[in-house]
Design an enzyme around this catalytic site. Structure first.
Site, PDB file in Angstrom:
ATOM      1  N   CYS A  92       0.850  -1.190   0.000  1.00  0.00           N
ATOM      2  CA  CYS A  92       0.000   0.000   0.000  1.00  0.00           C
ATOM      3  C   CYS A  92       0.882   1.235   0.000  1.00  0.00           C
ATOM      4  O   CYS A  92       1.886   1.292   0.712  1.00  0.00           O
ATOM      5  CB  CYS A  92      -0.883  -0.017   1.245  1.00  0.00           C
ATOM      6  SG  CYS A  92      -1.979   1.395   1.395  1.00  0.00           S
ATOM      7  N   HIS A 135      -9.295  -4.060  -1.160  1.00  0.00           N
ATOM      8  CA  HIS A 135      -8.286  -3.205  -0.525  1.00  0.00           C
ATOM      9  C   HIS A 135      -8.769  -1.754  -0.496  1.00  0.00           C
ATOM     10  O   HIS A 135      -8.689  -1.085   0.541  1.00  0.00           O
ATOM     11  CB  HIS A 135      -6.974  -3.343  -1.313  1.00  0.00           C
ATOM     12  CG  HIS A 135      -5.837  -2.554  -0.763  1.00  0.00           C
ATOM     13  ND1 HIS A 135      -4.786  -3.135  -0.100  1.00  0.00           N
ATOM     14  CD2 HIS A 135      -5.566  -1.223  -0.810  1.00  0.00           C
ATOM     15  CE1 HIS A 135      -3.916  -2.191   0.243  1.00  0.00           C
ATOM     16  NE2 HIS A 135      -4.366  -1.021  -0.177  1.00  0.00           N
ATOM     17  N   GLU A 136      -9.294  -1.259  -1.624  1.00  0.00           N
ATOM     18  CA  GLU A 136      -9.756   0.138  -1.691  1.00  0.00           C
ATOM     19  C   GLU A 136     -11.039   0.359  -0.889  1.00  0.00           C
ATOM     20  O   GLU A 136     -11.190   1.394  -0.232  1.00  0.00           O
ATOM     21  CB  GLU A 136      -9.928   0.581  -3.139  1.00  0.00           C
ATOM     22  CG  GLU A 136      -8.649   0.550  -3.967  1.00  0.00           C
ATOM     23  CD  GLU A 136      -7.466   1.267  -3.333  1.00  0.00           C
ATOM     24  OE1 GLU A 136      -7.661   2.289  -2.641  1.00  0.00           O
ATOM     25  OE2 GLU A 136      -6.328   0.801  -3.526  1.00  0.00           O
ATOM     26  N   HIS A 139     -10.077   0.807   2.565  1.00  0.00           N
ATOM     27  CA  HIS A 139      -9.625   2.174   2.824  1.00  0.00           C
ATOM     28  C   HIS A 139     -10.807   3.085   3.117  1.00  0.00           C
ATOM     29  O   HIS A 139     -10.768   3.862   4.077  1.00  0.00           O
ATOM     30  CB  HIS A 139      -8.862   2.744   1.621  1.00  0.00           C
ATOM     31  CG  HIS A 139      -7.409   2.438   1.621  1.00  0.00           C
ATOM     32  ND1 HIS A 139      -6.557   2.742   2.662  1.00  0.00           N
ATOM     33  CD2 HIS A 139      -6.628   1.859   0.672  1.00  0.00           C
ATOM     34  CE1 HIS A 139      -5.331   2.370   2.362  1.00  0.00           C
ATOM     35  NE2 HIS A 139      -5.344   1.820   1.155  1.00  0.00           N
TER      36      HIS A 139
END
Length: 162
Positions: A92, A135-136, A139
């Protein structure tokens, strides 16, 4: 680029109105920043210090990609179905010194809204694009891959190659 342990990275972003001109500009800025960042396949608003649930993804050039939808931005995205968990290494831009082994679904259905029009889209993906999306989305929900790793034994110093 905001780096851990900045508070904005561990705070759930605000839902947005995807037709708001500020959100449309943010979407364009995210894509532009992703494109000039070597190795970057996705970028969330909180990684640039903006606490909104907006991110971009483009895995089309990545060697582990099977299914891909090109460059896109989603607002208020959520996973609506997932299956076939697999462990793989992640990195990341907000955690530049480490990578980690994270178990994520390799088949995914995602729902989100397109910036500008607000059109609701639902699509299926798999493999690397599925991992990048999770993953996003993490976030935007205030999580880093470090929060998903199996423990300290699954975190590694990032390798640098000449």
């Amino acid at each position: 680029m905001v780096r851990a342990p900045a508070g904005v990275l561990s705070t759930r972003g605000e839902d947005v109105d995807p037709t708001d001109p500020e959100v449309v500009q943010l979407a364009a800025d995210l894509v532009a920043t992703m494109r000039v960042s070597p190795g970057c396949v996705g970028l969330a608003a909180n990684q640039v210090g903006v606490g909104m649930r907006v991110f971009c993804v483009d895995v089309s050039e990545h060697p582990k990609t099977r299914t891909q939808h090109g460059t896109f931005v989603l607002c208020n995205a959520e996973v609506v179905a997932s299956s076939r968990n697999e462990k793989a290494r992640e990195g990341c831009m907000s955690v530049p010194d480490f990578t980690g082994d994270v178990k994520r679904a390799s088949r995914l259905t995602v729902r989100g809204e397109l910036p500008g029009t607000g059109e609701v889209v639902v699509f299926d993906t798999d493999a690397f694009e599925a991992r990048a999306l999770q993953h996003e989305i993490d976030h935007t929900d205030g999580f880093l891959f470090l929060d998903r790793a199996a423990g300290a034994h699954a975190i590694y110093p990032r390798q640098t190659y000449l």
